[in-house]
Design an enzyme around this catalytic site. Structure first.
Site, PDB file in Angstrom:
ATOM      1  N   GLN A   1      -2.367 -11.027  13.852  1.00 51.19           N
ATOM      2  CA  GLN A   1      -2.434  -9.834  14.972  1.00 51.19           C
ATOM      3  C   GLN A   1      -0.252  -9.156  14.911  1.00 51.19           C
ATOM      4  O   GLN A   1      -0.594  -8.691  15.380  1.00 51.19           O
ATOM      5  CB  GLN A   1      -3.107  -9.966  16.086  1.00 51.19           C
ATOM      6  CG  GLN A   1      -4.302  -9.522  15.981  1.00 51.19           C
ATOM      7  CD  GLN A   1      -4.931  -9.928  17.403  1.00 51.19           C
ATOM      8  OE1 GLN A   1      -4.432 -10.891  18.251  1.00 51.19           O
ATOM      9  NE2 GLN A   1      -6.186  -9.129  17.577  1.00 51.19           N
TER      10      GLN A   1
ATOM     11  N   ASP B   1       1.441  -7.425  12.382  1.00 52.00           N
ATOM     12  CA  ASP B   1       0.301  -6.607  12.211  1.00 52.00           C
ATOM     13  C   ASP B   1       1.124  -5.413  12.110  1.00 52.00           C
ATOM     14  O   ASP B   1       1.460  -4.661  13.186  1.00 52.00           O
ATOM     15  CB  ASP B   1      -0.591  -6.027  13.158  1.00 52.00           C
ATOM     16  CG  ASP B   1      -2.054  -4.799  12.579  1.00 52.00           C
ATOM     17  OD1 ASP B   1      -1.286  -4.757  11.540  1.00 52.00           O
ATOM     18  OD2 ASP B   1      -3.262  -4.717  12.488  1.00 52.00           O
TER      19      ASP B   1
ATOM     20  N   SER C   1      -0.330  -1.783  13.073  1.00 50.09           N
ATOM     21  CA  SER C   1      -1.416  -1.705  14.879  1.00 50.09           C
ATOM     22  C   SER C   1       0.301  -1.370  14.831  1.00 50.09           C
ATOM     23  O   SER C   1       0.313  -0.480  16.199  1.00 50.09           O
ATOM     24  CB  SER C   1      -1.728  -3.411  15.192  1.00 50.09           C
ATOM     25  OG  SER C   1      -2.692  -2.827  14.465  1.00 50.09           O
TER      26      SER C   1
ATOM     27  N   TYR D   1     -10.543  -2.206   8.273  1.00 45.07           N
ATOM     28  CA  TYR D   1     -10.381  -1.312   7.979  1.00 45.07           C
ATOM     29  C   TYR D   1     -11.419   0.180   8.106  1.00 45.07           C
ATOM     30  O   TYR D   1     -12.397   0.031   7.719  1.00 45.07           O
ATOM     31  CB  TYR D   1      -9.956  -0.920   6.605  1.00 45.07           C
ATOM     32  CG  TYR D   1      -8.409  -1.648   6.714  1.00 45.07           C
ATOM     33  CD1 TYR D   1      -7.037  -0.369   7.692  1.00 45.07           C
ATOM     34  CD2 TYR D   1      -7.822  -3.162   6.476  1.00 45.07           C
ATOM     35  CE1 TYR D   1      -6.038  -1.353   7.496  1.00 45.07           C
ATOM     36  CE2 TYR D   1      -6.901  -3.671   6.831  1.00 45.07           C
ATOM     37  CZ  TYR D   1      -5.687  -3.003   7.335  1.00 45.07           C
ATOM     38  OH  TYR D   1      -4.777  -3.340   7.380  1.00 45.07           O
TER      39      TYR D   1
END
Length: 380
Positions: A124, A127, A130, A230
């Site tokens: 995360q 990422d 994002s 996804y």
């Protein structure tokens, strides 16, 4: 290690892959950091700030001559010859662009495409999709507010009451959810749709109404669950039912924001030409999939076939914005978040002593590795 930060040269790109904040941390770890002169100007990071953080301000060749090269987008054709065989290149390299991937591999660099990072808890913090999609969703609403010829919130004035704008958000990933949250803060009435039933609670928690398209088969339910975080292509039957619902809701909407993308495939068509014709005059579409949809009239569209890349067009009384790099419209914060993503990725390949140590068995390393020793390591 020598870490180089070149200036981004692709059109509409205003971000930079490092900031004075992250440069200071690299220098504290004992690395030599070289930043190309002017690399951060468009993101409001001046050479003096980089120098104060411990970086050397250098020319293009020196920045590209580093052991580790930090980029936002993939090097251009004129920059490829500057890459040194054996160097490590990290950036948003678009692994599905086969030609570009092959050219990168031919340079002999070890290339990591951070846009291939797995959607896992451990990944995360690095990422990039994002972190940048979050900014794109925010900016999409602000662009819509600028184009929309009316107020966004409801206003009660001595001259009468102005109704709140109705916004339809299609796709509730990171960008879509941020769009919902931003539109809510601006006082709009919001509806949102997504193929994944799991996001219904998130949409409603942000104050929007979830447009539910029922699943009729196990195939539809399985596709809707997605893979690796996804979305997956949905069966034709579900798409037809969704199209009918979207058509009716778009006719009532003042603003439509589309965010649907499928890695490695053309973006789905969510707003048809017929739907645009049925929308109210003065309505606005912000298409975050511009240039990545099926071809229409000899050019790539987006989630709407009428979208044109990096411009605003008016078709059938509806304004359609097709900007392809919304994150670069908020370059300072976009760069700050991206640079932190980059910093966290480098923790995986650098030892505490400052030497390069790439564990190719690591799941994040394996997912992002695009090229090594002159060969592609994954199918583009």
């Amino acid at each position: 290690m020598h870490i180089g930060v070149p200036t981004e040269r692709r059109a509409y790109e205003t971000r930079v892959a490092a900031t004075p904040e992250t440069v200071k941390k690299y220098v504290a770890q004992g690395h030599r950091v070289t930043v190309q002169s002017g690399a951060g100007i468009t993101a409001s990071y001046l050479d003096g700030a980089f120098a104060a953080a411990g970086a050397e301000i250098v020319d293009t060749a020196t920045a590209f001559g580093a052991d580790i090269i930090l980029k936002v987008q993939s090097p251009t054709e004129t920059e490829l010859p500057l890459l040194r065989r054996g160097a490590t290149l990290i950036g948003i390299l678009d692994p599905f662009d086969k030609d570009n991937a092959a050219k990168l591999a031919a340079t002999g660099v070890t290339a990591f495409a951070l846009d291939s990072a797995p959607r896992t808890t451990r990944a995360q913090s690095l990422d990039v999709l994002s972190s940048q999609a979050n900014i794109a969703g925010y900016k999409a609403v602000l662009l819509a507010a600028g184009l929309y010829p009316r107020f966004m919130p409801m206003l009660m004035t001595a001259a009468g009451t102005v109704k709140a704008a109705r916004i339809l958000v299609l796709g509730a990933g990171v960008a879509g959810l941020q769009a919902v949250a931003t539109a809510k803060r601006l006082g709009a009435l919001i509806e949102a749709s997504d193929v994944r039933p799991a996001v219904k609670e998130q949409i409603e928690s942000l104050g929007a109404k979830f447009l539910d398209v029922p699943y009729e088969t196990d195939e539809e339910r399985e596709a809707a669950s997605g893979v690796g975080g996804y979305a997956r292509p949905m069966p034709p039957g579900w798409l037809a039912r969704q199209a009918n619902i979207v058509h009716e809701r778009a006719k009532q909407a003042d603003i439509v924001i589309t965010t649907a993308l499928i890695p490695g495939r053309a973006a789905p068509t969510l707003i048809s030409v017929e739907t645009v014709k049925a929308m109210k005059a003065g309505s606005v579409i912000i298409d975050l999939a511009a240039g990545r949809g099926p071809e229409f009239e000899g050019r790539p569209g987006g989630n709407c076939p009428l979208t044109e890349v990096d411009t605003v067009v008016t078709k059938h009384g509806v304004m359609i914005a097709g900007y392809t790099n919304l994150a670069s419209m908020v370059p300072s914060d976009a760069s700050a978040l991206y640079a932190r993503n980059m910093l966290d990725f480098l923790k995986l390949i650098l030892t505490p002593a400052g030497t390069l140590n790439i564990d190719f068995s690591d799941d994040i390393i394996a997912a992002t590795l695009l090229a090594k020793d002159g060969e592609l390591t994954r199918k583009a």
